[in-house]
Design a protein around this motif. Structure first.
Motif: not given
Length: 426
Positions: A383-384, A386-401
């Motif tokens: 869904v994300g 399709k909505e353009g809310l997230i990249p088409q491919t995972p970018q990596g590098g997120h800050t873990p929680v």
């Protein structure tokens, strides 16, 4: 103007506001506290605050059924006049001890438990409230006669400024959620207590979302920080898998409120079934800490799975996972698409949140499986994109929680933890 005109004009706009059809939707059946039938389709329930997954537990259900068989479905009156059972008193005693307080009063709802604070908010007093507090805390301020002073969410310098501008001799009460129900962050209780001590204020913590989740004993934010505020309130409809509310504190305060709070004096007693269910759930909460570990494990995986996809889950370090949707229409559209993909979430738009801060609130409980988690992440990915809310491919590098955990479990895993830890004090 007719007092009903507002209703007619608002209803006439219904076809032009498709967002309203996202709310008050009927669930047709529930399954093990993890899935529901919605619009004739089995979907994952990811909008429930039944954190420990106890609403479907056979022990909780049987306790409720046994209470109905013994006492009936209703007591037909208020606690003050003919509506009290030893069952109520047992729950109150157990909750007071669990919350580290002298006494407690049980109400038919968590909302009413907060309204019970109104007699404390008298003239010449001041009440300080976090802007992100639950609506019931706003309501009790309206009922009381104290002067209201709101402070920016979690902003201790702003609160300090407000306290310093208040007469030293005035009575002061600070209201805060333990876990904030939309943002999912935790109140800064140590700093609140320091400011309260400095300025002669008292603190009330609404632990509706943290009871059963935070603290080495699962008793909420105060337990988590090892502190004792004046009063603790909580709904019984979340980790305690029932319906009702509790207010706990010094015995003299609870006794006073029982006789002065209209919300207690003039309402029917909590039903025997609900009281018995809460008692059974409390017993399980205290004897099965693995449920708390499970919901925290799932929450951490959910946060980090969503972040890896490119979603923003804000400052939450708890099982309340807010997914920033960036716009009302997109939020409501995503809710519908997620339902079609088999995941039921909670769309939070104005007035539930401020305009421009729309989120899809997602919560998994101890009743969910790893397979449920995988399906939720898969649905958000599809869904994300399709909505353009997230990249088409995972970018990596997120800050873990790093989810906040009870002290004994946190100590055992600290050395093994290699991700960035988010502070549990906000």
């Amino acid at each position: 103007m007719d007092v009903l005109e507002k209703c007619r004009s608002w209803t006439a706009e219904q076809p032009r506001d498709g967002g309203r059809d996202c709310y008050y939707r009927a669930i047709e059946a529930t399954f093990d506290g993890a899935e529901v039938d919605f619009e004739r389709k089995r979907v994952i329930m990811a909008a429930s605050h039944d954190y420990l997954g106890l609403s479907a537990d056979h022990r909780v259900r049987e306790a409720a059924v046994a209470a109905v068989r013994r006492f009936g479905t209703s007591l037909g009156g208020s606690r003050a006049v003919g509506g009290s059972l030893e069952l109520h008193e047992e729950l109150e005693d157990r909750l007071a001890t669990f919350l580290g307080q002298e006494a407690a009063a049980v109400l038919p709802s968590g909302y009413q438990a907060n309204l019970m604070l109104a007699p404390l908010l008298t003239e010449d007093h001041f009440v300080f409230s976090d802007l992100s507090n639950h609506a019931s805390l706003d309501e009790v301020i309206r009922l009381g006669d104290a002067e209201e002073r709101k402070f920016l969410h979690g902003n201790m310098p702003h609160l300090e400024e407000l306290l310093e501008s208040t007469p030293d001799e005035a009575g002061k009460l600070i209201l805060t959620d333990g876990i904030f129900s939309v943002d999912g962050d935790i109140c800064k209780l140590p700093e609140l207590m320091r400011l309260a001590d400095t300025h002669g204020a008292r603190i009330v913590v609404d632990s509706s979302h943290d009871l059963g989740v935070l603290g080495p004993n699962g008793a909420g934010a105060a337990d988590h920080f090892g502190l004792r505020p004046l009063l603790v309130t909580s709904a019984l409809s979340k980790s305690l898998a029932s319906v009702g509310g509790v207010i706990a504190g010094p015995a003299e305060v609870i006794h006073y409120l029982r006789f002065h709070a209209r919300t207690a004096l003039f309402t029917a007693a909590a039903s025997p079934a609900n009281v018995a269910a809460a008692l059974a759930a409390l017993e399980i909460l205290q004897t099965e800490p693995e449920r708390r570990v499970r919901v925290l494990d799932l929450a951490e995986q959910l946060h980090n799975g969503l972040r890896a996809l490119g979603y923003d889950t804000g400052t939450s370090v708890t099982p309340v996972v807010p997914v920033l949707a960036r716009g009302r229409e997109r939020c409501l559209r995503m809710w519908r698409e997620l339902c079609r993909a088999g995941v039921f979430t909670a769309p939070m738009t104005y007035p539930g949140v401020r305009a421009g801060h729309e989120v899809l609130r997602v919560t998994l409980t101890a009743a969910h499986t790893d397979q449920h988690l995988a399906r939720v992440l898969e649905a958000f990915e599809d869904v994300g994109r399709k909505e353009g809310l997230i990249p088409q491919t995972p970018q990596g590098g997120h800050t873990p929680v790093r989810i906040v955990r009870p002290a004994e479990f946190l100590a055992a895993t600290t050395k093994a933890c290699t991700t960035t830890e988010v502070s549990g004090s906000g």
